[in-house]
Scaffold this motif. Structure first.
Motif, PDB file in Angstrom:
ATOM      1  N   ASP A  44     -35.737  65.039   9.327  1.00 18.48           N
ATOM      2  CA  ASP A  44     -35.134  63.877   8.673  1.00 18.48           C
ATOM      3  C   ASP A  44     -33.690  64.180   8.266  1.00 18.48           C
ATOM      4  OD1 ASP A  44     -35.806  61.112   7.688  1.00 18.48           O
ATOM      5  OD2 ASP A  44     -35.068  61.983   5.828  1.00 18.48           O
ATOM      6  N   ALA A  47     -31.634  63.928  11.340  1.00 19.23           N
ATOM      7  CA  ALA A  47     -31.446  62.514  11.667  1.00 19.23           C
ATOM      8  C   ALA A  47     -30.345  61.900  10.814  1.00 19.23           C
ATOM      9  CB  ALA A  47     -32.757  61.755  11.492  1.00 19.23           C
ATOM     10  N   ASP A  48     -30.277  62.264   9.543  1.00 19.44           N
ATOM     11  CA  ASP A  48     -29.228  61.734   8.673  1.00 19.44           C
ATOM     12  C   ASP A  48     -27.838  62.188   9.127  1.00 19.44           C
ATOM     13  OD1 ASP A  48     -30.719  60.189   6.913  1.00 19.44           O
ATOM     14  OD2 ASP A  48     -31.162  61.880   5.590  1.00 19.44           O
ATOM     15  N   ARG A  51     -27.146  60.115  12.670  1.00 20.19           N
ATOM     16  CA  ARG A  51     -27.563  58.717  12.775  1.00 20.19           C
ATOM     17  C   ARG A  51     -26.437  57.769  13.173  1.00 20.19           C
ATOM     18  NH1 ARG A  51     -29.356  56.711   6.896  1.00 20.19           N
ATOM     19  NH2 ARG A  51     -29.493  54.744   8.055  1.00 20.19           N
ATOM     20  N   ASP A  52     -25.187  58.115  12.890  1.00 13.26           N
ATOM     21  CA  ASP A  52     -24.074  57.221  13.184  1.00 13.26           C
ATOM     22  C   ASP A  52     -23.507  57.402  14.585  1.00 13.26           C
ATOM     23  OD1 ASP A  52     -24.178  55.980  10.700  1.00 13.26           O
ATOM     24  OD2 ASP A  52     -22.869  57.473   9.776  1.00 13.26           O
ATOM     25  N   LEU A  78     -35.045  58.822  13.752  1.00 21.33           N
ATOM     26  CA  LEU A  78     -33.847  58.006  13.923  1.00 21.33           C
ATOM     27  C   LEU A  78     -34.201  56.521  14.021  1.00 21.33           C
ATOM     28  CD1 LEU A  78     -31.922  60.331  16.389  1.00 21.33           C
ATOM     29  CD2 LEU A  78     -31.072  59.578  14.159  1.00 21.33           C
ATOM     30  N   LYS A  81     -34.288  54.572  10.867  1.00 19.39           N
ATOM     31  CA  LYS A  81     -33.046  54.472  10.075  1.00 19.39           C
ATOM     32  C   LYS A  81     -32.178  53.287  10.506  1.00 19.39           C
ATOM     33  CE  LYS A  81     -33.091  59.372   8.924  1.00 19.39           C
ATOM     34  NZ  LYS A  81     -33.355  59.178   7.486  1.00 19.39           N
ATOM     35  N   TRP A  85     -33.642  53.931  19.347  1.00 16.69           N
ATOM     36  CA  TRP A  85     -33.200  55.087  20.118  1.00 16.69           C
ATOM     37  C   TRP A  85     -34.197  55.388  21.239  1.00 16.69           C
ATOM     38  CZ3 TRP A  85     -28.965  58.360  18.469  1.00 16.69           C
ATOM     39  CH2 TRP A  85     -28.383  57.971  17.255  1.00 16.69           C
ATOM     40  N   LYS A 108     -28.714  55.581  21.342  1.00 13.04           N
ATOM     41  CA  LYS A 108     -28.979  54.222  20.891  1.00 13.04           C
ATOM     42  C   LYS A 108     -29.034  53.293  22.101  1.00 13.04           C
ATOM     43  CE  LYS A 108     -26.876  54.577  16.291  1.00 13.04           C
ATOM     44  NZ  LYS A 108     -25.640  54.401  15.529  1.00 13.04           N
TER      45      LYS A 108
END
Length: 271
Positions: A44, A47-48, A51-52, A78, A81, A85, A108
């Protein structure tokens, strides 16, 4: 006359908008022993960090079932959030015992498309320890290729591998391409000369990406060996090393995620 000028402005705006390629964000990251040591909390946190981005290229995915499982779990983290994906995982590289790995891409799906699931470059099988993983991506119909690679350690001649892959790239590609990964040598090394002579550039220059085991005089990074090299048909908009450590107090827990920092680049396709 006024109507003609207005129509001309509208057509000009429409053409310029249409001809501009959408900007894409990519991260390349050697995530140490990915699939062997990561729990749900660590996944997690990873992923943070990513994530962008639009595309994540991962090196050092373990070759066993745990590697594929970890990639799937990261994609699931992901997905929770806010964006959808997808992912692909390479077959294990044809390597000597204990150095066989997989590669992975996670992206994405809203703007980034693929038409196949990629492949390990078998032509390089005899010339490198871990053959690179190649995948074509499409953004607004524009194709670009990403070659994902993890070289031999610095003391086992990674330079010869980089030269062989560079020759493969230059012999076969005229379309936009990014050569990403952990190269185990600095971007100033002469191994990259052939690529640079043909207009390839490094996303980051002399930026340290590996983490020390312990801080020394406030410093926690060691070597500038991770990078993204991009062809002339790709325009760099922004790039940096994503420092998720920030200060020495976070080093010990940060190393549970990886002993490398990820490299980030935002780019567009030159038409």
């Amino acid at each position: 006359m006024l109507k003609k000028l207005l129509l001309l402005c509208i057509l000009s705006f429409h053409f310029s908008t249409y001809s501009q390629s959408r900007e894409v964000k990519i991260i390349s990251w050697n995530i140490r022993d990915f699939g062997k040591t990561k729990n749900s909390e660590e996944l997690d946190k990873i992923a943070d960090i990513v994530r962008d981005t639009d595309i994540l290229a991962i090196q050092e995915v373990v070759s066993g079932y745990g590697g594929a499982q970890a990639v799937a779990k990261l994609a699931d983290a992901l997905n929770r959030k806010g964006s959808k994906w997808d992912y692909v995982i390479s077959n294990p590289t044809n390597s000597s015992k204990y150095v066989t790995e997989r590669y992975a891409f996670i992206w994405k799906t809203k703007y980034i498309k693929i038409k196949n699931r990629g492949f390990l470059v078998k032509e390089l099988d005899e010339k490198v320890e871990r053959e690179p993983f190649l995948l074509d991506f499409y953004v607004n119909g524009d194709k670009f290729t990403v070659l994902n690679f993890h070289s031999r350690p610095y003391n086992k001649d990674p330079e010869s591998e980089i030269k062989e892959i560079s020759k493969y790239i230059l012999d076969r590609f005229t379309s936009p391409i990014l050569f990403v990964g952990d190269f185990n040598v600095n971007n100033k090394n002469t191994a990259f000369t052939n690529l640079k002579d043909k207009g390839y550039k490094a996303a980051v220059v002399n930026k340290k990406t590996t983490l020390k085991k312990k801080c020394y005089r406030g410093q926690y990074v060691n070597y500038a060996i991770d990078n993204i090299y991009y062809s002339k048909k790709i325009k760099k908009v922004d790039s940096k090393v994503l420092d998720f450590i920030k200060n020495c107090t976070n080093l010990e827990t940060g190393r549970y995620l990886s002993d490398h920092l990820p490299v980030y680049m935002k780019f567009s396709i030159v038409k």
